[in-house]
Design an enzyme around this catalytic site. Structure first.
Site: not given
Ligand code: DQQ
Length: 476
Positions: A31, A33, A49, A57, A93-94, A156-157, A212
């Site tokens: 795990m 984010d 995540q 990961w 992703f996040s 992203r995010d 991020e």
């Molecule tokens: N983790 C995600 C991304 C983010 C990053 C990918 C930050 O969306 O930028 O697993 O830990």
């Protein structure tokens, strides 16, 4: 996965000394984010995540858990998985979750490409119980990086909020040859997004990396931007800016560090008590080989309630709900400190509150995870002369040599201000908050179950009060 299956998997780890008992982590595997935090029909939903196929990961999905009280969690089926041939074919992703007129709506980053280098923003809507999610057929809803980002593929995010006229979104990114940046977007319907401008660009210089997981929200009378990344020479990786936000322009007037160590990619949301709550990923601090053999990796922090003080600093206190499971209690009253003394408490799952008066040249604090011979220990010590808080982990090797890991962070007290420490120890998790405003989360991996002693230490200092509670498992 039914919650029954999940509990059975959790049982397999019952004898794992390093596995937290009262912090959330998935039944097994990886795990990172926290994602999509939302309170829906009274219940708290934590998405995260997740690699459902292993403890490292990769294969990013969204895991899902629900809680009525922010303390006890029930595992729910995976919420989002990659769809072959789509904008999210190599990973989800996040992102965040918002209530769009009664429709739970997730905005997330879909990734494609061998190195997850094609990053676009996607949307999914949920059933009323948040258990099934349908991806918008027109995904992605944002498919191109703003021109001013140059060739950056980091994009992203999404973090989304509603203002009087429209929805707004910030995205984490990087401007080529400049550094980290957060971009601001607007939409009437969460589908058609108009790029406005950068909300903030790092001034730390090129090579300082991506920003991020932005969070942008009003707190009291000000606005706060949290980013995960680097800002110049500081080794801190999660920083925040506080300032004003007018006409969609953010003017920061204060910059601070949200956490100095292993907390990363935090996500915040507002609950029905109008509290701004924040969860953060507590990264492991051990090699991949050990994470693989453990069968799990990554923990969520205890949710923290955020407030601002009159000096624009973010304060963090663990959500008071966690106090409801406090067990056996130990109390020590005011007394002068003249060295180090053992305390009659043992445990690797403890909630600790301590306060000290410390003279200008004084030192004080606590020693945890202490073995009987004291060779193994974790020292948490404030040094008033240098205005620093030190977290030092000492671990003996098989040949008797001692390995020391130190983290020393600035912590200023004003004249007459007591040092307060809130410490949450849980297996391998150590969350430390000093005066609610200096956060140092760490990971410690005690060698033996009886490396669980507690000592109190100080010179030219006085204990005001020490309270320690043993903490139970939230899964039994
Ligand atoms: N983790 C995600 C991304 C983010 C990053 C990918 C930050 O969306 O930028 O697993 O830990």
């Amino acid at each position: 996965m039914t919650s029954y299956d999940a509990l059975a998997i959790r049982q397999r780890f019952a004898s794992d000394l390093h596995r937290p008992q009262y912090h959330f982590l998935p039944p097994s595997n990886w795990m990172n984010d926290p994602n999509g935090l939302i309170q829906w029909k009274g219940n708290y939903h934590l998405f995260y995540q997740h690699n459902p196929f292993g403890p490292l990961w990769g294969n990013m999905h969204w895991g899902h858990a629900i809680s009525a009280d922010l303390v006890h969690w029930t595992d729910l089926p995976l919420a989002l998985a990659p769809t072959p041939g789509s904008a999210d074919e190599t990973g989800i992703f996040s992102g965040c979750c918002v209530n769009n007129n009664g429709v739970p709506t997730i905005l997330y980053t879909g990734v494609r490409g061998d190195r997850h280098n094609i990053q676009t923003e996607c949307l999914a809507t949920g059933s009323d119980d948040l258990l099934t999610w349908e991806k918008y057929p027109g995904n992605p809803v944002i498919g191109t990086v703003p021109e001013e980002a140059g060739q950056s593929s980091d994009f992203r995010d999404p973090f989304v909020w509603k203002e009087a006229d429209a929805w707004y979104m910030v995205l984490g990114s990087r401007i080529k040859d400049v550094g980290g940046a957060v971009f601001l977007y607007r939409s009437a319907d969460l589908i058609d997004w108009e790029y406005l401008h950068p909300l903030l660009i790092s001034t730390a210089g090129p090579g300082t990396g991506i920003w991020e997981c932005p969070n942008f929200f009003r707190l009291g009378d000000e606005w706060v931007l949290i980013i995960s990344g680097h800002n110049g020479s500081s080794t801190a990786t999660v920083i925040y800016f506080v300032g004003s936000y007018e006409n969609h322009q953010f003017t920061p007037t204060y910059e601070g560090v949200l956490d100095y160590s292993t907390l990363y990619a935090p996500l915040s949301f507002v609950d029905d008590q109008q509290r701004r709550l924040l969860f953060g990923w507590l990264r492991e601090a051990r090699p991949d080989t050990e994470q693989r053999s453990a069968g799990w990796s990554g923990v969520q922090s205890i949710p923290r309630v955020l407030t601002l003080d009159s000096q624009h600093r973010v304060h963090m206190t663990p959500a008071p709900e966690i106090e409801s499971i406090r067990g056996e209690h130990f109390h020590l009253g005011a007394q002068a400190l003249t060295g180090q003394v053992p305390i009659n408490v043992h445990g690797l799952a403890l909630d600790i509150e301590a306060s000290f008066e410390v003279e200008a040249d004084g030192r004080c604090g606590l020693v945890l995870t202490c073995s009987a011979d004291q060779t193994e220990r974790t020292e948490i010590i404030y040094d008033a002369a240098t205005h620093h808080l030190l977290v030092r982990k000492i671990t003996p090797e098989a040949d008797g040599a001692l390995i020391t890991h130190e983290r020393e962070v600035p912590h200023d007290l004003v004249a007459g201000e007591a040092l307060t420490l809130r410490i949450l120890l849980d297996g391998s998790v150590l969350e430390i908050m000093a005066n609610e405003r200096t956060s140092v989360t760490s990971r410690v991996y005690p060698l033996h179950a009886d490396s669980d002693g507690v000592r109190l230490t100080g010179t030219q200092a006085r204990l005001q009060a020490l309270d320690i509670w043993k903490m139970p498992s939230i899964w039994s």
